[in-house]
Design a protein around this motif. Structure first.
Motif, short mmCIF file in Angstrom:
data_model
loop_
_atom_site.label_atom_id
_atom_site.label_comp_id
_atom_site.label_asym_id
_atom_site.label_seq_id
_atom_site.Cartn_x
_atom_site.Cartn_y
_atom_site.Cartn_z
N GLY A 1 0.90 -1.20 -0.04
CA GLY A 1 -0.10 -0.03 -0.02
C GLY A 1 0.63 1.19 -0.03
N LYS A 2 1.91 1.21 0.78
CA LYS A 2 2.95 2.38 0.82
C LYS A 2 3.53 2.47 -0.31
N ALA A 3 4.09 1.54 -1.16
CA ALA A 3 4.71 1.36 -2.42
C ALA A 3 3.78 1.84 -3.49
N LEU A 4 2.56 1.59 -3.38
CA LEU A 4 1.54 1.99 -4.36
C LEU A 4 1.34 3.83 -4.40
N LYS A 5 1.21 4.10 -3.08
CA LYS A 5 1.20 5.73 -2.71
C LYS A 5 2.40 6.49 -3.38
N GLU A 6 3.33 5.75 -3.34
CA GLU A 6 4.68 6.43 -3.61
C GLU A 6 4.95 6.38 -5.26
N LEU A 7 4.17 5.67 -5.80
CA LEU A 7 4.16 5.75 -7.39
C LEU A 7 3.53 7.17 -7.84
N PRO A 8 4.05 7.54 -9.07
CA PRO A 8 3.55 8.66 -9.88
C PRO A 8 2.03 8.44 -10.06
N ALA A 9 1.35 9.49 -9.91
CA ALA A 9 -0.12 9.35 -10.21
C ALA A 9 -0.38 8.53 -11.33
N LYS A 10 0.13 8.88 -12.76
CA LYS A 10 -0.24 8.21 -13.88
C LYS A 10 -0.03 6.82 -13.88
N GLN A 11 1.15 6.37 -13.01
CA GLN A 11 1.77 5.01 -12.97
C GLN A 11 0.44 4.22 -11.98
N ARG A 12 0.47 4.85 -11.00
CA ARG A 12 -0.39 4.25 -10.10
C ARG A 12 -2.00 3.95 -10.58
N ASP A 13 -2.45 5.24 -11.38
CA ASP A 13 -3.69 5.06 -12.08
C ASP A 13 -3.82 3.70 -12.72
N LEU A 14 -2.75 3.51 -13.79
CA LEU A 14 -2.74 2.28 -14.81
C LEU A 14 -2.58 0.93 -14.05
N ILE A 15 -1.94 0.90 -12.96
CA ILE A 15 -1.63 -0.29 -12.05
C ILE A 15 -3.09 -0.54 -11.36
N GLU A 16 -3.71 0.31 -11.05
CA GLU A 16 -5.02 0.09 -10.28
C GLU A 16 -6.00 -0.24 -11.51
N ARG A 17 -6.01 0.30 -12.58
CA ARG A 17 -6.85 -0.25 -13.60
C ARG A 17 -6.63 -1.71 -14.07
N ALA A 18 -5.38 -1.81 -14.15
CA ALA A 18 -4.98 -3.22 -14.81
C ALA A 18 -5.02 -4.30 -13.70
N TYR A 19 -4.71 -3.97 -12.40
CA TYR A 19 -4.68 -5.03 -11.49
C TYR A 19 -5.99 -5.13 -10.53
N PHE A 20 -6.40 -4.06 -10.26
CA PHE A 20 -7.72 -3.85 -9.37
C PHE A 20 -9.05 -3.91 -10.22
N GLY A 21 -8.95 -3.15 -11.51
CA GLY A 21 -10.08 -2.97 -12.25
C GLY A 21 -10.17 -4.25 -13.19
N GLU A 22 -9.10 -5.13 -13.21
CA GLU A 22 -8.92 -6.32 -14.14
C GLU A 22 -9.05 -5.73 -15.67
N LEU A 23 -8.63 -4.78 -15.93
CA LEU A 23 -8.69 -4.30 -17.32
C LEU A 23 -7.45 -4.77 -18.19
N SER A 24 -7.75 -5.18 -19.75
CA SER A 24 -6.39 -5.28 -20.20
C SER A 24 -5.92 -4.07 -20.73
N HIS A 25 -4.70 -4.01 -21.18
CA HIS A 25 -3.77 -3.04 -21.59
C HIS A 25 -4.71 -2.18 -22.86
N LYS A 26 -5.13 -3.01 -23.62
CA LYS A 26 -5.92 -2.50 -24.62
C LYS A 26 -7.52 -1.65 -24.14
N GLU A 27 -7.93 -2.20 -23.14
CA GLU A 27 -9.13 -1.54 -22.80
C GLU A 27 -8.67 -0.17 -21.94
N ILE A 28 -7.34 -0.32 -21.19
CA ILE A 28 -7.08 0.90 -20.61
C ILE A 28 -6.72 1.90 -21.54
N ALA A 29 -6.04 1.50 -22.75
CA ALA A 29 -5.79 2.48 -23.84
C ALA A 29 -6.93 3.04 -24.44
#
Length: 185
Positions: free
Chosen positions: A131-159
């Motif tokens: 949780g701490k490591a996620l908070k320390e990520l830049p916002a743009k990277q954190r958002d994509l990680i959350e979409r990919a792993y918590f939102g279970e979206l593919s890279h294409k769906e995120i794009a």
């Protein structure tokens, strides 16, 4: 040139058909889309490992979704074929998840044994560290990680959802994962 051998012309016709379905529940427009996409969706699902009857049922479900959710289609975000096959892909994933669910007789009976206290503490510490490591990520990277792993979206769906190029999505996720691995030791 006919829509069959000109993809741009075909997509323009499909966009028009989607608008007719959305605005007027036009059955002829739906019939054109159904005739084109239903067999292709079924083939796509069979190639993905679905049983032919399951693929047929799923293709029907995809086309019903197209009818019901035509109002959600946005031509500025994706072509009609991309939208249809995204629905089909999601249905295929749903089917795979349903197939992997255990039957009631396969389920264990009674409460799960409690994890050892030291395992629980270690797991909680790792969770806190992540949780701490996620908070320390830049916002743009954190958002994509959350979409990919918590939102279970593919890279294409995120794009598609963000409007960012697919390569940018992949690069940011890769950088974020490297930072998380480093932070987790």
């Amino acid at each position: 040139m006919t829509p069959d051998n000109d993809p741009a012309l075909a997509n323009a016709q499909w966009i028009e058909d989607m608008a007719l379905i959305r605005d007027h529940q036009d059955r002829a427009a739906f019939a054109r889309l159904f005739a084109h996409f239903a067999p292709r969706v079924k083939g796509f699902l069979i190639k993905g490992g679905a049983d032919p009857q399951v693929a047929e049922d799923c293709a029907q479900d995809v086309m019903v979704t197209l009818w019901r959710k035509a109002h959600q289609y946005d031509p500025s975000r994706a072509s009609v074929s991309t939208w249809v096959f995204t629905i089909a892909r999601n249905r295929r994933i749903d089917l795979a998840r349903r197939e992997k669910r255990p039957e009631p007789e396969d389920l264990g009976w009674g409460p799960e044994p409690d994890a050892a206290q030291d395992e629980s503490v270690a797991l909680q510490q790792e969770t806190d560290q992540l949780g701490k490591a996620l908070k320390e990520l830049p916002a743009k990277q954190r958002d994509l990680i959350e979409r990919a792993y918590f939102g279970e979206l593919s890279h294409k769906e995120i794009a598609d959802a963000t409007g960012l190029p697919l390569g940018t999505i992949k690069s940011r996720i890769r950088l974020a994962l490297d930072k998380l691995r480093h932070a987790m030791g």
